[in-house]
Design a protein around this motif. Structure first.
Motif, mmCIF file in Angstrom:
data_model
loop_
_atom_site.group_PDB
_atom_site.id
_atom_site.type_symbol
_atom_site.label_atom_id
_atom_site.label_comp_id
_atom_site.label_asym_id
_atom_site.label_seq_id
_atom_site.Cartn_x
_atom_site.Cartn_y
_atom_site.Cartn_z
ATOM 1 N N ASP A 229 -31.551 24.382 27.702
ATOM 2 C CA ASP A 229 -31.024 23.031 27.496
ATOM 3 C C ASP A 229 -29.653 23.115 26.833
ATOM 4 O OD1 ASP A 229 -30.523 20.395 27.078
ATOM 5 O OD2 ASP A 229 -32.081 20.083 25.572
ATOM 6 N N ASN A 230 -28.597 22.997 27.645
ATOM 7 C CA ASN A 230 -27.233 23.052 27.123
ATOM 8 C C ASN A 230 -26.553 21.688 27.182
ATOM 9 O OD1 ASN A 230 -27.147 25.784 26.418
ATOM 10 N ND2 ASN A 230 -26.768 26.397 28.536
ATOM 11 N N HIS A 231 -27.348 20.641 27.276
ATOM 12 C CA HIS A 231 -26.767 19.303 27.285
ATOM 13 C C HIS A 231 -26.100 19.017 25.935
ATOM 14 C CE1 HIS A 231 -29.671 17.709 30.623
ATOM 15 N NE2 HIS A 231 -29.032 18.810 30.969
ATOM 16 N N ILE A 232 -24.886 18.520 25.998
ATOM 17 C CA ILE A 232 -24.179 18.118 24.781
ATOM 18 C C ILE A 232 -23.767 16.664 24.943
ATOM 19 C CG2 ILE A 232 -22.206 18.511 23.249
ATOM 20 C CD1 ILE A 232 -22.163 21.409 24.134
ATOM 21 N N HIS A 233 -24.369 15.802 24.156
ATOM 22 C CA HIS A 233 -24.048 14.380 24.163
ATOM 23 C C HIS A 233 -23.424 14.017 22.819
ATOM 24 C CE1 HIS A 233 -27.348 13.511 27.410
ATOM 25 N NE2 HIS A 233 -26.341 14.252 27.858
ATOM 26 N N VAL A 234 -22.288 13.368 22.885
ATOM 27 C CA VAL A 234 -21.537 12.994 21.684
ATOM 28 C C VAL A 234 -21.454 11.475 21.606
ATOM 29 C CG1 VAL A 234 -19.273 13.115 20.559
ATOM 30 C CG2 VAL A 234 -20.197 15.123 21.708
ATOM 31 N N LYS A 235 -21.551 10.961 20.401
ATOM 32 C CA LYS A 235 -21.387 9.533 20.172
ATOM 33 C C LYS A 235 -19.954 9.263 19.734
ATOM 34 C CE LYS A 235 -24.633 6.334 20.040
ATOM 35 N NZ LYS A 235 -25.345 5.914 21.249
ATOM 36 N N LEU A 236 -19.274 8.389 20.463
ATOM 37 C CA LEU A 236 -17.922 7.983 20.089
ATOM 38 C C LEU A 236 -18.015 6.738 19.208
ATOM 39 C CD1 LEU A 236 -16.101 8.342 23.540
ATOM 40 C CD2 LEU A 236 -16.253 10.033 21.702
ATOM 41 N N ILE A 237 -17.497 6.835 17.988
ATOM 42 C CA ILE A 237 -17.542 5.728 17.022
ATOM 43 C C ILE A 237 -16.121 5.222 16.813
ATOM 44 C CG2 ILE A 237 -18.283 4.979 14.747
ATOM 45 C CD1 ILE A 237 -20.583 6.054 16.467
ATOM 46 N N GLY B 229 -27.263 0.288 17.059
ATOM 47 C CA GLY B 229 -27.197 0.384 18.516
ATOM 48 C C GLY B 229 -25.791 0.379 19.079
ATOM 49 N N LEU B 230 -24.800 0.626 18.227
ATOM 50 C CA LEU B 230 -23.407 0.636 18.668
ATOM 51 C C LEU B 230 -22.898 2.068 18.812
ATOM 52 C CD1 LEU B 230 -22.046 -2.282 16.474
ATOM 53 C CD2 LEU B 230 -22.595 -2.342 18.914
ATOM 54 N N GLY B 231 -21.665 2.202 19.281
ATOM 55 C CA GLY B 231 -21.105 3.503 19.606
ATOM 56 C C GLY B 231 -21.243 3.758 21.094
ATOM 57 N N THR B 232 -20.384 4.606 21.616
ATOM 58 C CA THR B 232 -20.366 4.899 23.051
ATOM 59 C C THR B 232 -20.885 6.301 23.307
ATOM 60 O OG1 THR B 232 -18.443 3.461 23.353
ATOM 61 C CG2 THR B 232 -18.899 5.057 25.103
ATOM 62 N N ASP B 233 -21.860 6.427 24.210
ATOM 63 C CA ASP B 233 -22.389 7.741 24.577
ATOM 64 C C ASP B 233 -21.404 8.458 25.483
ATOM 65 O OD1 ASP B 233 -24.934 7.677 23.253
ATOM 66 O OD2 ASP B 233 -25.610 6.243 24.756
ATOM 67 N N TRP B 234 -21.132 9.693 25.157
ATOM 68 C CA TRP B 234 -20.248 10.521 25.983
ATOM 69 C C TRP B 234 -20.973 11.825 26.282
ATOM 70 C CZ3 TRP B 234 -15.727 13.893 23.947
ATOM 71 C CH2 TRP B 234 -15.047 14.490 25.020
ATOM 72 N N SER B 235 -21.215 12.053 27.561
ATOM 73 C CA SER B 235 -21.847 13.299 27.980
ATOM 74 C C SER B 235 -20.763 14.355 28.136
ATOM 75 C CB SER B 235 -22.596 13.100 29.308
ATOM 76 O OG SER B 235 -23.174 14.314 29.728
ATOM 77 N N LEU B 236 -20.705 15.245 27.178
ATOM 78 C CA LEU B 236 -19.669 16.269 27.174
ATOM 79 C C LEU B 236 -20.030 17.439 28.095
ATOM 80 C CD1 LEU B 236 -16.999 17.203 25.844
ATOM 81 C CD2 LEU B 236 -18.364 18.211 24.013
ATOM 82 N N GLN B 237 -21.327 17.715 28.199
ATOM 83 C CA GLN B 237 -21.777 18.840 29.031
ATOM 84 C C GLN B 237 -23.194 18.563 29.526
ATOM 85 O OE1 GLN B 237 -21.223 22.824 27.351
ATOM 86 N NE2 GLN B 237 -23.186 23.463 28.214
#
Length: 351
Positions: A2-10, A328-336
């Motif tokens: 599992d190399n998924h990297i999800h980042v929250k943009l605030i 529930g705020l912030g933007t999900d960004w799938s980095l990998q």
């Protein structure tokens, strides 16, 4: 694997929507972070600063740190371009803060750093005033009228509600008017006095003086400071050397970090041999923890200078991240989503 990297943009707007501007809460977070640093619960590598103009101190800083107890490592990437407002009608400070957890090392958030920089700097100054200014301080003097000067007044007024008079001085009458126009509707109990660039007028009656300017010049004079004053030095070279020499107590957020930075007045003095380590009274954490006392008399003149410690920004960024995501705020960004080698092996390197 599992190399998924999800980042929250605030974003700044996310932070605004949550209304998580409880200044007393932020001040407590900063005080806790300073105490953690004094207890060796923080990693703080050297700051890397790329300076593009020595005179203006135009620069981009890379500032890493780790909150060991929270398991959070962060890096602040912040630019300071003093001529931006005049040349491009843009703010002079901008930044982002990257947060990673230290279990796997994966990043989990990218947080707006511009607001945090302004808040952190002003809150540190206010914490300095909390321990070093007279409790009955009622007259405020600001040299500088930009965003940092405005933020300092907002925070100082929160801790010192007895402030009823504010002298405002700047190189520009437009800046002075902008400061007063922004503050007078929020604080109708304060008389704002524009000084038309007269720095002495701004300082000589003040119980609390703040210098927040983008120039590198000794604007504040020692003769302008009355007994019992608290002085908050914000940026680089803003006061003449005699100001520090006049002080009963000189306190920093961290003297070992500040003294080699070159730009602040007391760092310049240290480099020239005009100020010794033994003449620094304390780091702020020494006073917060009770190892040293703060203000002792109504007549002492106390000098405070913070250089900015990245772990404070990281602590505030982590607080904003938790608060924003809990709403529930912030933007999900799938980095990998894929393994890096799976991507590489499907490429045709013969083209």
């Amino acid at each position: 694997m599992d190399n998924h990297i999800h980042v929250k943009l605030i974003s700044l707007e996310d932070i605004y929507k949550t209304k998580c501007f409880d200044l007393k809460q932020i001040i407590q977070i900063i005080e806790d972070a300073l105490l953690a640093y004094s207890n060796n619960e923080i990693l703080l590598p050297d700051k890397i600063s790329q300076i593009f103009n020595e005179g203006l101190q135009t620069r981009i800083n890379c500032m890493p740190s780790t909150l060991l107890k929270e398991g959070v490592c962060g890096v602040k990437w912040v630019s300071v371009f003093p001529n931006n407002p005049k040349l491009y009608n843009k703010q002079n400070v901008s930044g982002v803060i990257l947060l990673s957890e230290i279990k796997t090392g994966f990043p989990f958030a990218i947080v707006d750093g511009t607001l945090i920089t302004a808040l952190r700097t002003a809150c540190l100054g206010a914490i300095g005033a909390k321990y070093l200014a007279r409790k009955d301080s009622s007259v405020y003097g600001t040299i500088g009228a930009g965003e940092q000067a405005k933020t300092h007044f907002l925070v100082m007024k929160t801790l010192f509600p007895n402030i009823k008079t504010c002298y405002v001085s700047s190189r520009s009458n437009v800046s002075e008017f902008g400061f007063v126009d922004a503050m007078k509707t929020k604080f109708d109990d304060v008389e704002f006095i524009m000084c038309n660039g007269d720095y002495d007028l701004a300082a000589r009656n003040a119980d609390i003086i703040v210098t927040a300017v983008s120039c590198q010049a000794p604007l504040l004079k020692a003769d302008s400071i009355k007994p019992g004053t608290f002085y908050c030095h914000v940026g680089g070279w803003e006061d003449e050397y005699d100001v520090a020499l006049k002080a009963d107590k000189i306190v920093c957020d961290d003297w070992s970090s500040l003294k080699h930075r070159g730009s602040p007045t007391i760092a310049r003095m240290y480099e020239k041999g005009l100020l010794k380590d033994t003449e620094i009274y304390a780091n702020l954490s020494d006073i917060i923890s009770g190892k040293k006392v703060g203000r002792e008399t109504d007549l002492e003149f106390n000098y405070f200078n913070s250089i900015g410690l990245s772990f404070v920004d990281v602590a505030v960024a982590n607080y904003f991240y938790k608060t924003v995501t809990s709403k529930g705020l912030g933007t999900d960004w799938s980095l990998q989503e894929s393994d890096a080698f799976d991507v590489l092996k499907d490429l045709d390197f013969n083209k």
